[in-house]
Design an enzyme around this catalytic site. Structure first.
Site, short mmCIF file in Angstrom:
data_model
loop_
_atom_site.label_atom_id
_atom_site.label_comp_id
_atom_site.label_asym_id
_atom_site.label_seq_id
_atom_site.Cartn_x
_atom_site.Cartn_y
_atom_site.Cartn_z
N TYR A 84 0.85 -1.19 0.00
CA TYR A 84 0.00 0.00 0.00
C TYR A 84 0.88 1.23 0.00
O TYR A 84 1.85 1.31 0.77
CB TYR A 84 -0.89 0.00 1.25
CG TYR A 84 -1.82 1.18 1.36
CD1 TYR A 84 -2.89 1.34 0.47
CD2 TYR A 84 -1.66 2.15 2.34
CE1 TYR A 84 -3.76 2.41 0.56
CE2 TYR A 84 -2.52 3.23 2.46
CZ TYR A 84 -3.58 3.35 1.57
OH TYR A 84 -4.44 4.42 1.67
N ASP A 125 9.13 2.83 -0.46
CA ASP A 125 8.13 3.47 0.39
C ASP A 125 8.47 3.15 1.84
O ASP A 125 8.20 2.06 2.34
CB ASP A 125 6.75 2.94 0.01
CG ASP A 125 5.65 3.53 0.89
OD1 ASP A 125 5.98 4.17 1.91
OD2 ASP A 125 4.46 3.34 0.55
N LYS A 178 4.53 9.12 8.86
CA LYS A 178 4.33 8.51 10.18
C LYS A 178 5.34 8.98 11.24
O LYS A 178 5.19 10.05 11.79
CB LYS A 178 4.29 6.99 10.04
CG LYS A 178 3.21 6.57 9.01
CD LYS A 178 2.63 5.21 9.24
CE LYS A 178 1.74 4.78 8.09
NZ LYS A 178 0.39 4.43 8.44
N1 PMP Z 1 2.76 3.99 2.40
C1 PMP Z 1 2.69 3.06 3.36
C2 PMP Z 1 3.69 1.96 3.39
C3 PMP Z 1 1.68 3.15 4.32
O1 PMP Z 1 1.59 2.20 5.27
C4 PMP Z 1 0.74 4.20 4.26
C5 PMP Z 1 -0.37 4.35 5.27
N2 PMP Z 1 -0.60 3.34 6.14
C6 PMP Z 1 0.86 5.14 3.24
C7 PMP Z 1 1.89 5.01 2.33
C8 PMP Z 1 -0.08 6.29 3.13
O2 PMP Z 1 0.12 7.18 4.15
P1 PMP Z 1 -1.05 8.17 4.62
O3 PMP Z 1 -2.09 7.31 5.26
O4 PMP Z 1 -0.37 9.10 5.56
O5 PMP Z 1 -1.56 8.86 3.40
#
Ligand code: PMP
Length: 431
Positions: A145, A240, A268
């Site tokens: 994701y 990511d 995060k």
């Molecule tokens: N990349 C990863 C690996 C994530 O786990 C997440 C959210 N859990 C995101 C991107 C997206 O981040 P956000 O919810 O702050 O938009």
């Protein structure tokens, strides 16, 4: 039974004015059933709900709360900054300090652009890759994701996997068709795509440790080979690190696994619990961003001083000696403890752990990719979730999420959690 009258009343109020009563789908507990709890506050390793019930928390705000909730030093820094103002639409010294801190910890991050979420970071990273290469296509991995931007919401993990809607309505087919999907931990499909469309693929994007299909570690050499393959074909590697950045060590995961991305995404932890995201990487690529370059990207609240201050204080605390050793020790105690309890029952299952990211998969013996994750017994997981909740343990409400251990979790909380797992698994095994 948990007394949850106030949560129930809030849920009814919310349902009238908020779609599905929540502002992010996984919070609705659709995968585990039952009525979601409304959280009133956090306290170190715990969250306290609207009715005053206290739970040891492993959601950790889905990753940011690495110090536990409401860490006094972070609270003080945020309060001090908030008293000065909330943002000015002009640069501040704090943003420079955070970019410098990230650049100092991550050698490939020569330049850093702050945004307000991981989703924005992903959107910007692929726009940069497309602009830099002049190519339209992206390769991603099934179950990874990267936020909910149109191009990346294809066979995504997290809530999309939980709800069984890997593709979202409203994403034009023509756009989704530019995204190719490969199996995590395998180069086969990626090689096939590069052979079939040699000059079409701008970038391969990957979670260095998959954490949105539940946790799955990268196979030895996978990330390095992936980068080599992409580079051989003139494409970029985007790691990511929204979850993994400053979570597994003071810096990024790709280095631990020997990968050489051109761009990374962060989020995060670097915001200490406040809304933040970042794209970072090679200076030549980052300088394609407006106002120097032709790639447009902007944000009213980007680099928000209160968020940046929370992030700076969090990173400062994380940089202290022994932090990650302690986090790893507690996480191993949790992961090993649950694994042992699992072995003590007749239940099939496995615990995947990378640092402080932990998933207990029920009903499957190994999980290395999304196909294996999907074989997990999600109904059994739902019963496990509720059995744990009854015992004061708040797990992520889906089989396909990581449990996040924080520095506020001490032996006493971990041991209580393992004890609760023993009782919960025993009750599942009996039924
Ligand atoms: N990349 C990863 C690996 C994530 O786990 C997440 C959210 N859990 C995101 C991107 C997206 O981040 P956000 O919810 O702050 O938009």
């Amino acid at each position: 039974m948990i007394e949850a009258e106030k949560s129930a009343a809030l849920l009814a109020r919310a349902a009238a004015v908020i779609p599905g009563a929540v502002n992010s789908p996984v919070r609705a507990w659709k995968a585990v059933g039952g009525a979601t709890l409304f959280i009133a506050r956090g306290d170190g390793p715990a969250v306290i709900d609207a009715d005053g019930n206290r739970f040891i928390d492993y959601v950790g705000s889905y990753g940011p709360a690495i110090l536990g909730h409401a860490h006094p030093e972070v609270v003080a820094a945020v309060a001090e900054e908030a008293a000065r103002g909330f943002g000015y639409g002009a640069p501040t010294e704090l943003e420079v300090a955070l970019a410098e801190r990230i650049a100092a910890a991550v050698p490939m991050a020569r330049k850093v652009r702050l945004v307000s979420s991981g989703t924005e970071a992903g959107m910007t990273a692929i726009r940069l890759a497309r602009a830099a290469t002049g190519r339209p296509r992206i390769v991603k991995f099934d179950g990874c994701y990267h936020g909910h931007s149109d191009s990346l919401l294809v066979r995504a993990g997290s809530g999309a996997m939980t709800l069984g809607v890997p593709d979202s309505a409203g994403v034009p087919e023509a756009l989704a068709a530019l995204t190719r999907v490969a199996r995590y931990n395998s180069l086969d499909a990626v090689e096939r795509y590069f052979r079939a469309e040699p000059r079409e693929i701008a970038a391969v994007i990957v979670e260095p440790v998959a954490a949105n299909m539940g946790v799955a570690a990268p196979a030895p050499g996978f990330l390095k080979d992936l980068g080599d393959l992409a580079h051989r074909h003139g494409a970029l590697l985007i790691c990511d690190e929204v979850i993994t950045g400053f979570r597994l060590g003071y810096g990024t995961a790709h280095e631990m696994f020997g990968a050489a991305p051109d761009l990374i995404m962060l989020g995060k932890v670097i915001g200490g619990g406040m809304p933040i995201g970042a794209v970072a990487g090679r200076a030549d690529l980052m300088d394609l961003l407006a106002p120097v370059g032709p790639v447009y990207q902007a944000g009213t609240l980007s680099g928000n001083p209160v968020a940046v201050r929370a992030g700076l204080k969090t990173l400062e605390i994380l940089a202290r000696p022994g932090t990650y050793e302690r986090l790893d020790e507690m996480s191993a105690r949790l992961g090993d403890g649950i694994a042992e309890e699992l072995r003590g029952t007749n239940l099939n299952g496995c615990v995947n752990r990378v640092g402080s990211l932990v998933t207990a998969f029920l009903g499957v013996e190994t999980v290395r990719d999304a196909d294996e994750a999907r074989r997990a017994d999600t109904e059994m997981f739902a019963r496990f979730f509720h059995a744990m909740l009854e015992r004061g343990i708040y797990l992520p409400p889906s089989q396909f999420e990581a449990m996040f251990v924080s520095l506020a979790h001490r032996e006493v909380e971990i041991d209580r959690t393992v004890e609760a797992a023993r009782e919960s698994l025993a009750s599942l095994a009996r039924n």
